[in-house]
Design a protein around this motif. Sequence first.
Motif, PDB file in Angstrom:
ATOM      1  N   LYS A  36       0.831  -1.210   0.000  1.00  0.00           N
ATOM      2  CA  LYS A  36       0.000   0.000   0.000  1.00  0.00           C
ATOM      3  C   LYS A  36       0.863   1.256   0.000  1.00  0.00           C
ATOM      4  CE  LYS A  36      -4.331  -1.472   2.090  1.00  0.00           C
ATOM      5  NZ  LYS A  36      -5.238  -1.277   3.228  1.00  0.00           N
ATOM      6  N   ALA A  37       1.920   1.249   0.776  1.00  0.00           N
ATOM      7  CA  ALA A  37       2.817   2.410   0.811  1.00  0.00           C
ATOM      8  C   ALA A  37       3.450   2.633  -0.563  1.00  0.00           C
ATOM      9  CB  ALA A  37       3.893   2.231   1.879  1.00  0.00           C
ATOM     10  N   GLY A  38       3.837   1.556  -1.232  1.00  0.00           N
ATOM     11  CA  GLY A  38       4.399   1.663  -2.576  1.00  0.00           C
ATOM     12  C   GLY A  38       3.388   2.226  -3.561  1.00  0.00           C
ATOM     13  N   VAL A  39       2.158   1.749  -3.493  1.00  0.00           N
ATOM     14  CA  VAL A  39       1.106   2.252  -4.377  1.00  0.00           C
ATOM     15  C   VAL A  39       0.868   3.735  -4.120  1.00  0.00           C
ATOM     16  CG1 VAL A  39      -1.389   2.166  -4.794  1.00  0.00           C
ATOM     17  CG2 VAL A  39      -0.054   0.055  -4.790  1.00  0.00           C
ATOM     18  N   GLU A  40       0.777   4.120  -2.861  1.00  0.00           N
ATOM     19  CA  GLU A  40       0.531   5.521  -2.529  1.00  0.00           C
ATOM     20  C   GLU A  40       1.654   6.421  -3.043  1.00  0.00           C
ATOM     21  OE1 GLU A  40      -0.237   5.306   1.675  1.00  0.00           O
ATOM     22  OE2 GLU A  40      -2.232   4.462   1.342  1.00  0.00           O
ATOM     23  N   HIS A  41       2.880   5.958  -2.905  1.00  0.00           N
ATOM     24  CA  HIS A  41       4.033   6.717  -3.384  1.00  0.00           C
ATOM     25  C   HIS A  41       3.982   6.891  -4.909  1.00  0.00           C
ATOM     26  CE1 HIS A  41       8.185   8.089  -3.711  1.00  0.00           C
ATOM     27  NE2 HIS A  41       8.351   7.187  -4.663  1.00  0.00           N
ATOM     28  N   TYR A  42       3.781   5.791  -5.622  1.00  0.00           N
ATOM     29  CA  TYR A  42       3.805   5.870  -7.082  1.00  0.00           C
ATOM     30  C   TYR A  42       2.555   6.527  -7.657  1.00  0.00           C
ATOM     31  CZ  TYR A  42       8.206   3.507  -7.196  1.00  0.00           C
ATOM     32  OH  TYR A  42       9.526   3.209  -7.022  1.00  0.00           O
ATOM     33  N   ALA A  43       1.440   6.475  -6.951  1.00  0.00           N
ATOM     34  CA  ALA A  43       0.246   7.202  -7.405  1.00  0.00           C
ATOM     35  C   ALA A  43       0.510   8.699  -7.365  1.00  0.00           C
ATOM     36  CB  ALA A  43      -0.955   6.841  -6.536  1.00  0.00           C
ATOM     37  N   ARG A  52      -7.658   6.378  -2.263  1.00  0.00           N
ATOM     38  CA  ARG A  52      -8.511   5.819  -1.208  1.00  0.00           C
ATOM     39  C   ARG A  52      -8.584   4.314  -1.455  1.00  0.00           C
ATOM     40  NH1 ARG A  52     -13.520   4.748  -3.448  1.00  0.00           N
ATOM     41  NH2 ARG A  52     -13.921   5.912  -5.362  1.00  0.00           N
ATOM     42  N   TRP A  53      -8.746   3.586  -0.378  1.00  0.00           N
ATOM     43  CA  TRP A  53      -8.699   2.129  -0.450  1.00  0.00           C
ATOM     44  C   TRP A  53     -10.077   1.532  -0.240  1.00  0.00           C
ATOM     45  CZ3 TRP A  53      -4.517  -0.191  -2.212  1.00  0.00           C
ATOM     46  CH2 TRP A  53      -3.305   0.491  -2.145  1.00  0.00           C
ATOM     47  N   GLN A  54     -10.349   0.464  -0.961  1.00  0.00           N
ATOM     48  CA  GLN A  54     -11.509  -0.384  -0.715  1.00  0.00           C
ATOM     49  C   GLN A  54     -10.973  -1.794  -0.509  1.00  0.00           C
ATOM     50  OE1 GLN A  54     -14.541  -0.171  -3.689  1.00  0.00           O
ATOM     51  NE2 GLN A  54     -15.040   1.949  -3.220  1.00  0.00           N
ATOM     52  N   SER A  59      -8.283  -9.054  -1.723  1.00  0.00           N
ATOM     53  CA  SER A  59      -7.535  -7.992  -2.404  1.00  0.00           C
ATOM     54  C   SER A  59      -7.872  -6.608  -1.858  1.00  0.00           C
ATOM     55  CB  SER A  59      -7.827  -8.020  -3.903  1.00  0.00           C
ATOM     56  OG  SER A  59      -7.438  -9.262  -4.445  1.00  0.00           O
ATOM     57  N   SER A  60      -6.980  -5.655  -2.122  1.00  0.00           N
ATOM     58  CA  SER A  60      -7.181  -4.249  -1.779  1.00  0.00           C
ATOM     59  C   SER A  60      -7.170  -3.453  -3.082  1.00  0.00           C
ATOM     60  CB  SER A  60      -6.060  -3.738  -0.874  1.00  0.00           C
ATOM     61  OG  SER A  60      -6.007  -4.473   0.318  1.00  0.00           O
ATOM     62  N   TYR A  61      -8.091  -2.504  -3.206  1.00  0.00           N
ATOM     63  CA  TYR A  61      -8.259  -1.736  -4.434  1.00  0.00           C
ATOM     64  C   TYR A  61      -7.995  -0.268  -4.158  1.00  0.00           C
ATOM     65  CZ  TYR A  61     -10.694  -5.962  -5.866  1.00  0.00           C
ATOM     66  OH  TYR A  61     -10.998  -7.261  -6.152  1.00  0.00           O
ATOM     67  N   ALA A  62      -7.208   0.377  -5.025  1.00  0.00           N
ATOM     68  CA  ALA A  62      -6.877   1.791  -4.872  1.00  0.00           C
ATOM     69  C   ALA A  62      -7.588   2.604  -5.954  1.00  0.00           C
ATOM     70  CB  ALA A  62      -5.378   2.009  -4.970  1.00  0.00           C
ATOM     71  N   TYR A  63      -8.244   3.683  -5.512  1.00  0.00           N
ATOM     72  CA  TYR A  63      -8.929   4.626  -6.392  1.00  0.00           C
ATOM     73  C   TYR A  63      -8.425   6.020  -6.065  1.00  0.00           C
ATOM     74  CZ  TYR A  63     -12.272   0.821  -7.002  1.00  0.00           C
ATOM     75  OH  TYR A  63     -12.848  -0.394  -7.280  1.00  0.00           O
ATOM     76  N   ARG A  64      -8.598   6.945  -6.989  1.00  0.00           N
ATOM     77  CA  ARG A  64      -8.246   8.335  -6.697  1.00  0.00           C
ATOM     78  C   ARG A  64      -9.082   8.813  -5.521  1.00  0.00           C
ATOM     79  NH1 ARG A  64      -6.805  12.015 -11.685  1.00  0.00           N
ATOM     80  NH2 ARG A  64      -7.392  13.511 -10.108  1.00  0.00           N
ATOM     81  N   ALA A  65      -8.451   9.516  -4.594  1.00  0.00           N
ATOM     82  CA  ALA A  65      -9.138   9.985  -3.396  1.00  0.00           C
ATOM     83  C   ALA A  65     -10.161  11.067  -3.705  1.00  0.00           C
ATOM     84  CB  ALA A  65      -8.141  10.485  -2.359  1.00  0.00           C
ATOM     85  N   ASP A  66      -9.926  11.835  -4.763  1.00  0.00           N
ATOM     86  CA  ASP A  66     -10.836  12.933  -5.073  1.00  0.00           C
ATOM     87  C   ASP A  66     -12.089  12.471  -5.799  1.00  0.00           C
ATOM     88  OD1 ASP A  66      -9.970  12.407  -7.658  1.00  0.00           O
ATOM     89  OD2 ASP A  66      -8.939  14.321  -7.913  1.00  0.00           O
ATOM     90  N   GLY A  67     -12.179  11.180  -6.114  1.00  0.00           N
ATOM     91  CA  GLY A  67     -13.367  10.638  -6.758  1.00  0.00           C
ATOM     92  C   GLY A  67     -13.444  10.909  -8.250  1.00  0.00           C
ATOM     93  N   ALA A  68     -12.506  11.676  -8.781  1.00  0.00           N
ATOM     94  CA  ALA A  68     -12.514  11.963 -10.214  1.00  0.00           C
ATOM     95  C   ALA A  68     -12.282  10.669 -10.987  1.00  0.00           C
ATOM     96  CB  ALA A  68     -11.432  12.989 -10.554  1.00  0.00           C
ATOM     97  N   ARG A  69     -13.075  10.478 -12.004  1.00  0.00           N
ATOM     98  CA  ARG A  69     -12.942   9.263 -12.817  1.00  0.00           C
ATOM     99  C   ARG A  69     -12.821   8.051 -11.902  1.00  0.00           C
ATOM    100  NH1 ARG A  69      -8.269   9.553 -16.698  1.00  0.00           N
ATOM    101  NH2 ARG A  69      -9.167   7.603 -17.329  1.00  0.00           N
ATOM    102  N   ASP A  70     -13.893   7.769 -11.206  1.00  0.00           N
ATOM    103  CA  ASP A  70     -13.899   6.717 -10.189  1.00  0.00           C
ATOM    104  C   ASP A  70     -13.608   5.357 -10.811  1.00  0.00           C
ATOM    105  OD1 ASP A  70     -14.036   5.853  -7.597  1.00  0.00           O
ATOM    106  OD2 ASP A  70     -16.199   5.546  -7.642  1.00  0.00           O
ATOM    107  N   ARG A  71     -12.347   5.163 -11.140  1.00  0.00           N
ATOM    108  CA  ARG A  71     -11.882   3.962 -11.807  1.00  0.00           C
ATOM    109  C   ARG A  71     -10.721   3.403 -10.999  1.00  0.00           C
ATOM    110  NH1 ARG A  71      -7.975   2.872 -15.844  1.00  0.00           N
ATOM    111  NH2 ARG A  71      -7.271   4.999 -16.026  1.00  0.00           N
ATOM    112  N   GLU A  72     -10.673   2.109 -10.913  1.00  0.00           N
ATOM    113  CA  GLU A  72      -9.594   1.444 -10.184  1.00  0.00           C
ATOM    114  C   GLU A  72      -8.247   1.791 -10.809  1.00  0.00           C
ATOM    115  OE1 GLU A  72      -8.090  -3.111  -9.360  1.00  0.00           O
ATOM    116  OE2 GLU A  72     -10.029  -2.769 -10.286  1.00  0.00           O
ATOM    117  N   LEU A  73      -7.288   2.175  -9.951  1.00  0.00           N
ATOM    118  CA  LEU A  73      -5.931   2.462 -10.411  1.00  0.00           C
ATOM    119  C   LEU A  73      -5.006   1.270 -10.204  1.00  0.00           C
ATOM    120  CD1 LEU A  73      -5.494   6.065  -8.972  1.00  0.00           C
ATOM    121  CD2 LEU A  73      -5.970   5.422 -11.345  1.00  0.00           C
ATOM    122  N   TYR A  74      -5.051   0.722  -8.996  1.00  0.00           N
ATOM    123  CA  TYR A  74      -4.163  -0.380  -8.635  1.00  0.00           C
ATOM    124  C   TYR A  74      -4.934  -1.399  -7.810  1.00  0.00           C
ATOM    125  CZ  TYR A  74      -0.625   3.116  -9.756  1.00  0.00           C
ATOM    126  OH  TYR A  74       0.115   4.062 -10.388  1.00  0.00           O
TER     127      TYR A  74
END
Length: 83
Positions: A36-43, A52-54, A59-74
């Motif tokens: 998670k720390a690696g994902v946050e850094h590279y995002a 933001r995490w779900q 599994s853990s899913y990362a999305y943009r925290a601002d909700g813009a283009r609510d699409r899975e990133l990692y």
Amino acid sequence: MGNFSTVYLVEDHTDDEPAPYTRYWLHVYTSRDKAKAGVEHYAQRGGHGPVRWQEHSPSSYAYRADGARDRELYRIVPLNVQP
């Protein structure tokens, strides 16, 4: 046959969808927190900003925290391996 360890792979979903294949980072993490720390850094470095995490077991899913283009990133995926 026992003694399995868990490692964590990061799926990269930052390309335009639909992608013809799943991209994985070359780095394998030994804990979910490190992944998670690696994902946050590279995002942040990649211009996606905070994430933001779900959590959906396992599994853990990362999305943009601002909700813009609510699409899975990692996605962080656990994998059991035998050392």
